[in-house]
Design a protein around this motif. Structure first.
Motif, PDB file in Angstrom:
ATOM      1  N   SER A 276     -11.344  -3.241   2.728  1.00 28.90           N
ATOM      2  CA  SER A 276     -10.597  -2.154   1.948  1.00 28.90           C
ATOM      3  C   SER A 276     -11.221  -1.264   1.297  1.00 28.90           C
ATOM      4  CB  SER A 276      -9.464  -3.263   1.078  1.00 28.90           C
ATOM      5  OG  SER A 276      -8.834  -3.804   1.826  1.00 28.90           O
TER       6      SER A 276
ATOM      7  N   LYS B  60      -0.832  -4.955   3.451  1.00 26.09           N
ATOM      8  CA  LYS B  60      -2.059  -5.455   4.083  1.00 26.09           C
ATOM      9  C   LYS B  60      -1.514  -6.727   4.712  1.00 26.09           C
ATOM     10  CE  LYS B  60      -5.359  -2.735   1.371  1.00 26.09           C
ATOM     11  NZ  LYS B  60      -6.531  -2.924   0.505  1.00 26.09           N
TER      12      LYS B  60
ATOM     13  N   VAL C  29       0.844  -1.036  -0.038  1.00 29.93           N
ATOM     14  CA  VAL C  29       0.070   0.104   0.033  1.00 29.93           C
ATOM     15  C   VAL C  29       0.923   1.417  -0.058  1.00 29.93           C
ATOM     16  CG1 VAL C  29      -1.942  -1.046   1.107  1.00 29.93           C
ATOM     17  CG2 VAL C  29      -0.367   0.071   2.565  1.00 29.93           C
TER      18      VAL C  29
ATOM     19  N   SER D 106      -4.888   1.810  -3.030  1.00 30.59           N
ATOM     20  CA  SER D 106      -4.062   2.207  -2.183  1.00 30.59           C
ATOM     21  C   SER D 106      -3.132   3.502  -2.347  1.00 30.59           C
ATOM     22  CB  SER D 106      -3.056   1.109  -1.581  1.00 30.59           C
ATOM     23  OG  SER D 106      -2.296   0.763  -3.059  1.00 30.59           O
TER      24      SER D 106
END
Ligand code: FAD
Length: 317
Positions: A276, A131, A117, A156
Motif C-alpha cells: 500500500s 482493500k 479507500v 487512501s
C-alpha cells in the motif's frame, strides 16, 4: 443525522490520518447533506479541523483516557455518536482502530467496513470501496445497517482543505469503572523515533544486510529522512532487530509515502504487507530479485556501497 469522525491522536498530537479521516468525513457529510462533527480525546489544537470541513469539534479531556484502552475509547465514541445522532461514524484502520472497530460496531449496532479507500457515491446503496486479500485486491461492500462504521485506510483519501467555522465544545462522557484495568503501559519506541504506523517514510532492511552489526547505516539513513526503521521477518526471527519492526503479511502493515527496501528479496508475504506504500525503492545486488517487479525505482548494487553514498548525498541537503 450527522457524520462523526473520531480523530486519532498519540501523546496529545493528532496523527496525519486524523486529518485524512476528517477530509473523508466531509465528503460523506456532503453526500448525506448533513453536518460533520469531530470527536477528539486528550489532544491539543483540535480547532485545525475546521480547515478540513469540521463544523463541530467535541473535545473529551480525561486523564483516565491518557493511554489507549479500546473498551473505554469505544464507550466514549459511542456516547459521542449518540449525542450527535450520527449515522455514519468514521475511524482509522490503524492499529488502534482495528481494536476499536469490533467493540464500537457492537456498541452502535453498526455495520462495519475496514480498510476503506473511497467515499460512497450514493446514500442507497451505501457502497464503499475497500482493500481486500492483504491489499492485493479491492472489493465494493454495501453497508446495509442504519448506522454505519467506516475504518479508513491510511494514505487512501488524502487531505482536502475545506475551511469552515467550527463550534467547539467540551464533552464529559460517562466512564465505567470496569473500563480501566491497565496496570502499566510501555511505549514500544525509542524517544523521538518515528513509529512504522505513523511514518511517511520507512527504511527497511533484510537478510542481505548480513547481521545486526550492519544496521548503523539503516538507522543513519532513517534519521536523515525522518523515517521509521523496519525489517523483513527472518531478520526479526534471527533476533537482529526487534519483532516490532517486522513488516509484511504476518507483521505490521506499511502504507508509507516512501518505502525503501534494502537487501530484501521481495517475497510475496513481505510484499503483501507493504504494497500500500506509494513509492517503493529497492536496493539489491540481484537484478532478478522479485522486489524489482514491484518497485518504482530500483538500484542493482551492494547495499554496503550504495547506502553510504546515499547518506553522503542526502547530508548535502
Ligand atoms: P532473503 O530472501 O534471504 O533475501 C535477501 C536479499 O538480499 C536477496 O534478494 C539478496 O539478493 C539481497 N542481498 C544480499 N546481499 C546484498 C547486499 N550486499 N546488498 C543488497 N542486497 C543484498 N517475510 C516478511 O518479510 N514478512 C512477513 O510478514 C512474512 N510472513 C510470512 C508468512 C509465512 C506463512 C511464510 C511462509 C513466510 C513469511 N515471510 C515473511 C518470509 C518470506 O517468505 C521470505 O522468506 C522473507 O521475506 C525473506 O526475507 P529477506 O528478503 O530479508 O531475505
Amino acid at each position: 443525522m450527522s457524520v462523526l469522525v473520531y480523530a486519532e491522536s498519540s501523546e496529545g498530537k493528532f496523527k496525519k490520518i486524523a486529518f485524512e479521516a476528517v477530509s473523508y468525513g466531509k465528503k460523506v457529510a456532503e453526500l448525506l447533506g448533513t453536518k460533520l462533527s469531530v470527536l477528539t480525546i486528550n489532544a491539543e489544537n483540535a480547532s485545525t479541523f475546521s480547515d478540513y470541513g469540521a463544523e463541530k469539534i467535541i473535545k473529551v479531556n480525561n486523564e483516565k483516557l491518557s493511554n489507549f484502552n479500546a473498551k473505554a475509547y469505544a464507550d466514549v465514541i459511542k456516547q459521542g455518536a449518540e449525542k450527535e445522532s450520527a449515522d455514519v461514524i468514521i475511524i482509522d484502520s490503524s492499529n488502534d482502530g482495528i481494536y476499536l472497530a469490533p467493540l464500537l460496531a457492537v456498541n452502535l449496532e453498526a455495520g462495519y467496513a475496514s480498510n476503506v479507500v473511497e467515499a460512497p457515491s450514493s446514500i442507497s446503496p451505501f457502497t464503499v470501496k475497500r482493500k481486500a486479500f492483504s491489499n492485493k485486491a479491492f472489493d465494493n461492500t454495501e453497508i446495509k445497517t442504519a448506522r454505519k462504521l467506516i475504518g479508513l485506510a491510511k494514505n487512501s483519501f488524502g487531505l482536502v482543505e475545506n475551511k469552515t467555522s467550527a463550534t467547539e465544545e467540551d464533552f464529559t462522557p460517562t466512564l465505567a469503572e470496569g473500563d480501566f484495568n491497565i496496570t502499566s503501559t510501555s511505549i514500544d519506541k525509542a524517544k523521538g523515533k518515528v513509529t512504522i504506523a505513523d511514518a511517511d517514510i520507512v527504511v527497511s532492511g533484510g537478510r542481505g544486510l548480513k547481521g545486526p552489526e550492519n544496521w548503523g547505516m539503516i538507522e543513519e539513513l532513517a534519521d536523515i529522512l525522518g523515517a521509521a526503521t523496519a525489517c523483513s521477518k527472518p531478520v526479526s526471527d534471527l533476533g537482529w532487530r526487534p519483532h516490532s519492526e517486522h513488516v509484511g503479511q504476518t507483521g505490521k502493515p506499511v502504507a508509507a509515502n516512501l518505502y525503501i527496501a534494502i537487501g530484501i528479496s521481495g517475497a510475496i508475504q513481505h510484499l503483501a504487507g507493504i504494497n500500500s506504500s506509494k513509492v517503493k525503492v529497492v536496493i539489491n545486488t540481484d537484478p532478478e530479485a522479485p522486489f524489482f517487479k514491484a518497485a518504482d525505482y530500483g538500484i542493482v548494487g551492494d547495499a554496503f556501497e550504495v547506502v553510504p553514498k546515499l547518506i553522503e548525498k542526502l547530508k548535502e541537503f
